[in-house]
Scaffold this active site. Structure first.
Site, PDB file in Angstrom:
ATOM      1  CG  ASN A 102     -34.333 -22.388  -0.752  1.00  0.00           C
ATOM      2  OD1 ASN A 102     -33.286 -22.077  -1.326  1.00  0.00           O
ATOM      3  ND2 ASN A 102     -33.973 -23.341   0.142  1.00  0.00           N
ATOM      4  CD1 TRP A 103     -36.110 -19.633  -6.223  1.00  0.00           C
ATOM      5  CD2 TRP A 103     -34.610 -18.910  -8.162  1.00  0.00           C
ATOM      6  NE1 TRP A 103     -36.578 -18.750  -7.844  1.00  0.00           N
ATOM      7  CE2 TRP A 103     -35.485 -18.240  -8.436  1.00  0.00           C
ATOM      8  CE3 TRP A 103     -33.604 -18.700  -8.652  1.00  0.00           C
ATOM      9  CZ2 TRP A 103     -35.384 -17.614  -9.451  1.00  0.00           C
ATOM     10  CZ3 TRP A 103     -33.319 -17.204  -9.820  1.00  0.00           C
ATOM     11  CH2 TRP A 103     -34.625 -16.447  -9.706  1.00  0.00           C
ATOM     12  CE  LYS A 104     -35.259 -26.277  -1.506  1.00  0.00           C
ATOM     13  NZ  LYS A 104     -35.495 -27.863  -0.784  1.00  0.00           N
ATOM     14  CG  HIS A 118     -31.679 -24.900   3.154  1.00  0.00           C
ATOM     15  ND1 HIS A 118     -31.973 -25.889   3.365  1.00  0.00           N
ATOM     16  CD2 HIS A 118     -33.655 -24.637   3.072  1.00  0.00           C
ATOM     17  CE1 HIS A 118     -33.242 -27.000   3.269  1.00  0.00           C
ATOM     18  NE2 HIS A 118     -34.262 -25.132   2.679  1.00  0.00           N
ATOM     19  CD  GLU A 152     -31.851 -28.707   0.455  1.00  0.00           C
ATOM     20  OE1 GLU A 152     -32.296 -28.459   0.002  1.00  0.00           O
ATOM     21  OE2 GLU A 152     -33.948 -29.407   0.425  1.00  0.00           O
ATOM     22  CD  GLU A 190     -37.280 -23.891   5.047  1.00  0.00           C
ATOM     23  OE1 GLU A 190     -38.223 -23.792   4.451  1.00  0.00           O
ATOM     24  OE2 GLU A 190     -36.132 -24.296   5.517  1.00  0.00           O
ATOM     25  N   GLY A 211     -40.199 -30.881   0.850  1.00  0.00           N
ATOM     26  CA  GLY A 211     -40.032 -31.401  -0.477  1.00  0.00           C
ATOM     27  C   GLY A 211     -40.516 -32.715  -0.529  1.00  0.00           C
ATOM     28  CB  SER A 230     -44.430 -28.773   1.258  1.00  0.00           C
ATOM     29  OG  SER A 230     -43.852 -30.346   1.041  1.00  0.00           O
ATOM     30  N   GLY A 273     -39.498 -23.640  -1.447  1.00  0.00           N
ATOM     31  CA  GLY A 273     -39.070 -24.137  -2.191  1.00  0.00           C
ATOM     32  C   GLY A 273     -39.683 -24.472  -3.305  1.00  0.00           C
ATOM     33  N   GLY A 274     -39.985 -25.893  -4.089  1.00  0.00           N
ATOM     34  CA  GLY A 274     -40.301 -26.121  -4.972  1.00  0.00           C
ATOM     35  C   GLY A 274     -41.757 -24.789  -6.244  1.00  0.00           C
TER      36      GLY A 274
END
Ligand code: PEP
Length: 257
Positions: A16-18, A102, A104, A174, A180, A219, A240-241
């Site tokens: 997930n590149w956000k 998601h 967010e 999640e 994150g 994470s 993600g990251g």
């Protein structure tokens, strides 16, 4: 070490590149990634670019095993919904599916379970694979409300999916406190929550619950992935990251397949 998901399910590692990567950066990522994951064919690989980079990423990944997912989708086919993108619009781009729900989007943009109850079947009806995200806050975990939260989200968000299609939905567990933050759920916490999610799907269809892929997200890194991905109920990861760099993302893919 390589791992495999249970009951014949093909694991999925999705990045997930956000709100990261321009079109040029997305194309560069795919060029760098493809040779790094060429040897692994027992795991599905997905990337979820922001909307402007979707089509260029689909083009860059064409003919490879990398699937492209959107990060959000509106449930209606068209209408007065400024700023939204519909299922047929995504399908036309050649994407494989879309993330929905998601945390967010739920927390920052007001995405509701009521909308998700429409989005998940709308994606399936359009021929898109939904990756439905669910998970508890730190407060909910500490007050013993994790199962209540997961039950509420799973039952409501999947309510309009016919039982025989449940296995086509990918679910990402999640825990919000792990997204994150660098805090990873322990293998016990992840396994327990994911087995609980699978049991909730089994309440509607035992057979479909065996087909349903349930991912862990929060994470995940090249270092933390192996222990988690070896667990029997975990069918991959939403990353993600660590998905922003082709090398670290490829390490997670290769540890899985
Ligand atoms: C995510 O955004 O879905 C996620 C799991 O992020 P991170 O891996 O950075 O915690």
């Amino acid at each position: 070490m390589s791992t495999s998901a249970g009951a014949g399910r093909t694991p999925l590692i999705a990045g997930n590149w956000k709100m990261h990567k321009t079109i040029a950066e997305a194309k560069g990522f795919i060029e760098a990634l493809l040779p790094l994951v060429a040897a692994t064919d027992r795991v599905d690989v997905g990337v979820c670019p922001p909307f402007p980079a979707l089509k260029p990423t689909v083009d860059a990944a064409r003919g490879s095993r990398v699937q492209v997912f959107a990060q959000n989708m509106h449930q209606e086919e068209h209408g007065a919904f400024t700023g939204e993108v519909s299922p047929p619009m995504l399908l036309e781009l050649g994407v494989h599916g879309t993330i929905v729900g998601h945390s967010e989007r739920r927390e920052l943009f007001g995405e509701t379970d009521r909308a998700l109850a429409q989005k998940v079947p709308a994606a399936l009806d359009a021929g898109l694979t939904p990756i439905l995200c669910v998970g508890e806050t730190e407060e909910e975990r500490e007050s013993g409300d994790t199962e209540r939260k997961l039950r509420h989200q799973i039952q409501e968000d999947l309510a309009r999916v016919p039982a025989e299609r449940l296995g086509e939905v990918v679910i990402a567990y999640e825990p919000i406190w792990a997204i994150g933050t660098g805090l990873v759920a322990t293998p016990e916490q992840a396994q327990e929550a994911i087995a609980f999610i699978r049991a909730l799907v089994a309440d509607r269809s035992r057979e479909q619950a065996e087909r349903t892929r349930v991912l862990y997200g929060g994470s995940v890194t090249a270092e933390s992935c192996q222990e988690l991905l070896a667990l029997p109920d975990i069918d991959g990861a939403l990353v993600g990251g660590a998905s922003l760099d082709p090398e670290s993302f490829a390490t997670i893919v290769n540890a899985t397949g």
